[in-house]
Design an enzyme around this catalytic site. Sequence first.
Site, mmCIF file in Angstrom:
data_model
loop_
_atom_site.group_PDB
_atom_site.id
_atom_site.type_symbol
_atom_site.label_atom_id
_atom_site.label_comp_id
_atom_site.label_asym_id
_atom_site.label_seq_id
_atom_site.Cartn_x
_atom_site.Cartn_y
_atom_site.Cartn_z
ATOM 1 N N CYS A 1 7.252 -1.341 -11.970
ATOM 2 C CA CYS A 1 8.587 -0.927 -11.871
ATOM 3 C C CYS A 1 9.364 -1.700 -12.690
ATOM 4 C CB CYS A 1 8.674 -1.113 -10.257
ATOM 5 S SG CYS A 1 8.430 -3.085 -9.751
ATOM 6 N N GLY B 1 0.700 -1.357 0.059
ATOM 7 C CA GLY B 1 0.040 0.099 -0.192
ATOM 8 C C GLY B 1 0.803 1.271 -0.039
ATOM 9 N N GLY B 2 1.900 1.324 -0.562
ATOM 10 C CA GLY B 2 2.502 2.625 -0.764
ATOM 11 C C GLY B 2 1.996 3.600 -1.444
ATOM 12 N N LYS B 3 1.464 3.043 -2.452
ATOM 13 C CA LYS B 3 0.893 4.069 -3.322
ATOM 14 C C LYS B 3 -0.490 4.777 -2.694
ATOM 15 C CE LYS B 3 3.744 3.230 -6.673
ATOM 16 N NZ LYS B 3 4.334 1.820 -6.288
ATOM 17 N N ASP C 1 -5.658 -6.728 -3.164
ATOM 18 C CA ASP C 1 -4.269 -7.571 -3.563
ATOM 19 C C ASP C 1 -4.782 -9.023 -3.411
ATOM 20 O OD1 ASP C 1 -1.254 -6.655 -4.270
ATOM 21 O OD2 ASP C 1 -1.532 -8.734 -3.043
ATOM 22 N N ASP D 1 -0.615 -0.607 -10.259
ATOM 23 C CA ASP D 1 0.599 -1.095 -10.137
ATOM 24 C C ASP D 1 0.698 -2.462 -10.314
ATOM 25 O OD1 ASP D 1 3.252 -0.832 -9.734
ATOM 26 O OD2 ASP D 1 3.160 0.036 -7.820
#
Length: 428
Positions: free
Chosen positions: A356, A238-240, A258, A303
């Site tokens: 990424c 959950g960084g975004k 997720d 992502d």
Amino acid sequence: MTPAARLQMAIEILEALEKTGQPTDRFLKAWFRTRRFAGSKDRRAIAEHVFTAQRRRAGFAHRMGSATPRALMIAALLDSGEDIGALFTDGFSGGYGPAPLTDAERAAIAAPPRPAPRWVRGEYPQWLDKELLRAFGDRLDAEMAAFLPRAPTDLRVNTLKAGREEVIAALAAQGLAAAPTPFAPHGLRIQGEAGNLSQSSLFESGAFEFQDEAAQLAAMLPQARPGMRVLDLAAGAGGKSLALAAAMENRGEIVACDVRGEALFELQKRAARAGVTIIRTLLLEVGPNPRLPDGVFDAVFLDAPCSGTGTWRRQPELRWRLTPGRLADLTALQDRLLDRAAALLAPGGVLLYATCSVLPVENQDRVAAFASRHPGFVPVELADALPVPVPGLGRDFRASPALTGTDGFFCAGLRRVGAGPAGHFTHG
């Protein structure tokens, strides 16, 4: 531990890493936890041996004509000018250390270095050569060289709890120097070693999160605002989601999905620490999920699971674990997730596709394939989403260590302009 003992342990760790899919840093923590006799200096020296062998694997294997862990360590010592013979003796005498050099190893050491092909110079698998050339063209050598050093530690200041200058001052009081990141308005870059920053009271207070600057910029591209309804599809830990929540001033709704329950549990802990209350986690299941309604989200941030080629500075082992079969599986998954994301957007909503990865087959090719399947989506000019010019930012966003000083990253934006029956999209 003696230098020879450290060397032998590094060889054993490299052998063990060939049998696991664990990230190297996590594997090392577990390894040393059961070997308390290795002191802090020993652990640092052994870890440096291991990471050096992984970063320079192609060149070292080319030099020795072998990619065994023992051959890689011999080549590393040869490269650094150390006395190899003196270190490869303890195993013979009964001590803990490598066995003496074999005749074949001595011959490889004595042989003059051979010219290295491009993929060896660039430290990547030979089968990726054409794809990386597609990505970077005549900049390939410089781009790959920039992937070799260790990545810096970047932080994102949590604006729900602190300001950037306030965190800089607090870090300085702890003896850590930090400077603003060049492009991300809430980013900081630690100057030198970060130490045990994740165990600091400042981190526990929720003042910042660890996040590479490219990921911080990516989270700004959907232009999330208070009151929006946002889906973070394949959210991981959950960084975004946390960055989006800060941009939304903790007003609105974020649904973070997720397939990994443990990652969503970690997100819940991180959200509580950050003071974020608008994130709802949802375990993503195979097939349609009635708890995830179609056509309602103002923005979907995907992502996508990917090769991780953009993170090679942090996880050099990923260079050598990726296979053509694994890459094919990933691109098929990326297509499925993009199709699923399309149905979840409200008309006028924006789909932000991110990886990424630096590979066009995971990035531009997937966006082009999506556009051919979904004519009711039009590209978004991402350059309009940020207040400052950023290298690699135009219609899409392509970051790399050489270009932006960040991890490798890709983003593309697509706006849903209309919907016909049964989710078949048409231009409005």
